[in-house]
Write an enzyme that holds these catalytic residues in place. Structure first.
Site, PDB file in Angstrom:
ATOM      1  N   GLU A 262       0.890  -1.215  -0.125  1.00 14.35           N
ATOM      2  CA  GLU A 262      -0.025  -0.110   0.024  1.00 14.35           C
ATOM      3  C   GLU A 262       0.891   1.252   0.154  1.00 14.35           C
ATOM      4  O   GLU A 262       1.412   1.555   1.044  1.00 14.35           O
ATOM      5  CB  GLU A 262      -0.874  -0.077   1.344  1.00 14.35           C
ATOM      6  CG  GLU A 262      -2.159   0.855   1.157  1.00 14.35           C
ATOM      7  CD  GLU A 262      -1.643   2.412   1.859  1.00 14.35           C
ATOM      8  OE1 GLU A 262      -1.428   3.028   0.662  1.00 14.35           O
ATOM      9  OE2 GLU A 262      -1.705   2.598   2.756  1.00 14.35           O
ATOM     10  N   CYS A 296      -1.766   9.085   2.758  1.00  9.51           N
ATOM     11  CA  CYS A 296      -1.575   8.468   1.221  1.00  9.51           C
ATOM     12  C   CYS A 296      -2.673   8.784   0.332  1.00  9.51           C
ATOM     13  O   CYS A 296      -2.446   8.907  -0.773  1.00  9.51           O
ATOM     14  CB  CYS A 296      -0.953   7.049   1.155  1.00  9.51           C
ATOM     15  SG  CYS A 296      -2.055   5.930   2.133  1.00  9.51           S
TER      16      CYS A 296
END
Length: 490
Positions: A262, A296
């Site tokens: 990720e 993110c």
């Protein structure tokens, strides 16, 4: 302010030991410093793991794997539930640990950094009970046979987390792995070791069997590299930058290990005609600037229809007065510091480069940041071409950019014109139209009109440089399972 609140302002976990095979042991490697990014004060020195201790942690996980894999779903579920209970009993101090180690404002830290992780643990405890076996039924060629597909735990999982959400990123990994029947070695960012080390103590309090979860801390890339290339590790799960993720993928490939990555994002927020920008402006900016922009999926690339740009900027100037940068223990503050001085310098370099490239800062705070702490005031740029570094590269700081568009087709093209594809949002007066647009966006998550919280039953991950595989929900658990075809003749 109460005495308790005063104490929590400086509270950090006292655990400095690694967790290996159910024992808290002192790290035998070099020491690293834990720093409060809001005060720049060193709060602790932490001994790190040696290569031999990495080997010991992996060996402990391997020894624990057969019994954990063969444990009943009820046993695994109960263990994960106990972890959630222990975390719940320590919410106040877990929150304090996050505030003092990450710099996340207290009002945000409890909800998004601690309680969200507990919600996910409780869902994972229920998911451990699910029988995923698929009956394929009969097959007649060349003889009658029957088949089923069972799902078996993959083995030992290396869980490597980023600094920005130490609890959640760990829970997403080890909770899913344990629910699947795997054992784990957890390695946090060396920038935020204290919360994770204390979690090792909480695992012991919850009665997790020895070796099922092991906790290490490294002083640099050598510990992580040894872990990702270790022959005793079967899966690697990492959250961090795309550059580091690429190296980890290369390292894991030497042993043909499965990876879940990720990574970064440059997420677009598309503002379509017909929306009330005055009503939405505050939430739009808080969403990308929270946690200091160190997220993110921050929606910092604002694609605004040309008919809305002037009204949006006018509303945003008022909304920016709601942004407060400073002491994360101040409950009116909603933007904390960068994690370290080098990261603050990196964020400032993006701002300097944007100005040098002809960009204009159209939104900013006038209030000075504190003298101590790695703070950066949020800014929003306009006037930059879409191929500019600031528009295309993840800043991981409170820097946004406004990009006008004239048609919906142009908005979709701009949204997809990036190497990343983690998340996107569409603001529209027509929800069904927004849902239809989602199919045109190369993003692992698409919110319409802000969506909701991070559900424990929905996948998270992305296209392109945003990663490989998915975390969370059933999809996250299947990252740690191997399908096994069993076929028999009656």
């Amino acid at each position: 302010m109460t005495t308790t609140e005063t104490d929590l302002r400086t509270w950090v976990p006292t655990t400095r030991e690694l967790l290996i095979g159910g024992r808290l042991v002192a790290g035998e490697g070099p020491q690293i410093e834990a720093v409060n990014p809001a005060t720049e004060q060193v709060t602790a020195t932490v001994p790190t793991a040696t290569i031999a201790q990495v080997d010991a942690a992996v060996d402990a996980a391997r020894r624990a794997f057969p019994a954990w894999a063969e444990a009943s779903p009820q046993e695994r579920s109960a263990a994960i539930s106990r972890m959630a209970d222990v975390f719940e009993a320590n919410v106040e101090r877990l929150t304090a640990s996050i505030v003092n180690e990450v710099g996340t404002p207290a009002a945000f830290a409890e909800v998004m950094q601690v309680r969200l992780g507990i919600v996910h643990l409780r869902w994972q405890a229920e998911a451990a009970l699910v029988d995923r076996t698929v009956q394929l039924g009969p097959w007649h060629d060349p003889v009658l046979s029957y088949s089923e597909v069972a799902y078996r735990p993959a083995g030992v999982v290396a869980c490597i987390t980023g600094y920005n959400y130490p609890i959640n990123l760990a829970v997403f990994k080890f909770g899913a792995a344990l629910a699947a029947g795997c054992t784990t070695v957890l390695l946090p960012s060396p920038r935020t070791p204290l919360t994770t080390l204390w979690m090792g103590e909480l695992f012991e309090e919850a009665g997790i069997p020895p070796g099922v979860i092991n906790v290490l801390v490294g002083d640099g890339p050598s510990v992580g590299q040894h872990l990702t290339t270790h022959p005793g590790v079967d899966r690697v799960s990492f959250t961090g930058s795309d550059a580091v993720g690429a190296r980890i993928m290369e390292q894991a490939a030497r042993g043909l290990k499965g990876v879940t990555l990720e990574l970064g994002g440059k997420s677009p927020n598309i503002l379509l005609p017909g929306i009330d920008v005055a009503a939405l402006a505050r939430d739009i900016h808080l969403r990308w600037a929270r946690n200091g922009g160190q997220g993110c999926a921050a929606l910092a690339r604002m694609l605004v229809h040309e008919s809305l740009v002037d009204d949006f900027l006018t509303a945003s100037r008022e909304a920016f007065t709601a942004l407060r940068v400073g002491d994360p223990w101040d409950r009116t503050v909603n933007i904390g510091p960068m994690i370290r001085e080098d990261h603050r310098a990196r964020v400032r370099s993006f701002i300097d480069d944007g100005l040098a490239d002809g960009g204009e800062i159209v939104l900013s705070l006038d209030t000075p940041v504190p003298d101590r702490g790695y703070f950066v005031n949020p800014v929003v740029f306009a006037g930059l071409p879409h191929d500019n570094r600031l528009v295309q590269t993840e800043v991981f700081g409170p820097v946004g950019v406004v990009v006008p568009f004239s048609t919906e087709e142009e908005a979709i093209a701009l949204a997809n014109d990036t190497a990343y594809g983690l998340a996107a949002n569409v603001y529209t007066p027509d929800v069904e139209h927004g849902r239809a647009l989602a199919a045109k966006l190369r993003s692992g998550t698409v919110w319409v009109n802000g969506g909701g919280n991070m559900r424990p039953d929905a996948p998270f991950g992305g296209f392109g440089l945003s990663g490989v595989g998915r975390e969370i929900g059933e999809w996250g658990i299947r990252e740690y399972l191997e399908p096994q075809h069993v076929q028999w003749r009656p």
